[in-house]
Scaffold this active site. Structure first.
Site, PDB file in Angstrom:
ATOM      1  CE1 TYR A  13      -7.840  12.657  -5.074  1.00  0.00           C
ATOM      2  CE2 TYR A  13      -7.343  11.789  -2.492  1.00  0.00           C
ATOM      3  CZ  TYR A  13      -6.820  12.106  -3.538  1.00  0.00           C
ATOM      4  OH  TYR A  13      -5.736  11.337  -4.402  1.00  0.00           O
ATOM      5  CG  LEU A  38      -6.284  -1.226  -2.230  1.00  0.00           C
ATOM      6  CD1 LEU A  38      -7.126  -1.155  -1.257  1.00  0.00           C
ATOM      7  CD2 LEU A  38      -4.591  -2.200  -1.892  1.00  0.00           C
TER       8      LEU A  38
END
Length: 293
Positions: free
Chosen positions: A65, A224
């Protein structure tokens, strides 16, 4: 509906870990396209500190990341770490300078990633590591799992988990050693395997029953996304009923769906983080859950 506030990782092992049942995923703390430094570094550090203050003690990260941005942010914001904090990282993938995702799952790659995580997170042992399955790319799944369990024997890893796995992958991994957690794509709008941009994400619905039967927490990623693969208006109706937003309703659905689900909603906004945390207080009824099935 049952919605316990905690969950236990590796419940049947000699080192069980009980954490609060709403974690935080750090992927969104990076720059655009999950690459580079955050656009608002002070806010990123503030979110991590606020997470701990809010009772979050499960943080999900990966050294790819950023590249390597979230690990460094975690260490900067939180080291020395609270005794009850579980930092979960992932290995098996990497990023190219052109921002493409590539497999990095040969045994020597996995070992290099673990050593890098240990260094950037300032740890002597990684508490929990997910081996991310890259189907059809790089090393065979069994070869990667063998390497993970070998590093566990060496003490570099306390608990081994898997990510982006099929039922067959999970069952094969469980025969090789103890699997502490599973991290698959899962949310109300995306429950089964989904293919996009030449990448395949395996759904949580396909492995949830195995997780429940064996008391293995399921950690949802991409939870989400409310319109992938398609928009479902039922979440909006529940959100309106309780005076919350759709993301909060989605988090509440995950918490009520199974006591073995450990959501890790991520965001780069402090205001959104606080909204996500508040979703743990939403109480859905059996009728709500039947409506959202």
């Amino acid at each position: 509906m049952s919605n316990p506030s905690t969950i236990t990782i590796a419940a049947n092992s000699s080192h069980p870990l009980t954490v609060n049942r709403l974690g935080y995923g750090t992927m969104r703390l990076t720059g655009p396209e999950i690459y580079g430094e955050p656009q608002n570094r002070p806010e990123a550090l503030q979110i991590l500190k606020k997470a701990i203050q809010s009772g979050v003690n499960f943080i999900d990260t990966a050294d790819y990341y950023g590249d390597d941005v979230t690990n460094r942010l975690i260490a900067e914001a939180l080291y020395p770490y609270p005794a009850d904090l579980v930092i979960c990282t992932k290995v098996g993938g990497a990023r190219k300078p052109d921002k493409n995702w590539i497999p990095y799952n040969k045994p020597e790659n996995l070992r290099a990633s673990i050593d890098n995580n240990l260094r950037t997170l300032k740890q002597e042992q990684i508490t929990l590591v997910h081996y991310r399955c890259m189907h059809g790319h790089g090393a065979p799944f069994k070869e990667g799992m063998d390497a993970m369990f070998q590093m566990q024997k060496e003490g570099k890893i306390l608990h081994v988990g898997v990510s982006n796995v099929t039922r067959d992958d999970l069952e094969a991994a469980m025969k090789m050693g103890e699997i502490a957690t599973v991290e698959n794509m899962y949310g109300h709008a995306q429950r089964t395997t989904h293919k996009a941009d030449h990448m395949e994400s395996n759904g949580g619905e396909e492995v949830l029953d195995i997780c429940e039967k064996n008391e293995i927490p399921l950690v949802p990623y991409f939870s989400l996304f409310l319109s992938v693969p398609k928009k479902d208006t039922r979440i909006a109706e529940i959100a309106k009923k309780y005076g919350v937003n759709e993301i909060q309703a989605n988090i509440a659905w995950l918490l009520h769906k199974s006591p073995w689900i450990l959501p890790i909603p991520g965001t780069s906004s402090l205001a959104h983080f606080e909204e996500n945390i508040a979703a743990a207080n939403i109480k859905l009824s059996k009728e709500d859950m039947d409506f959202l099935q």
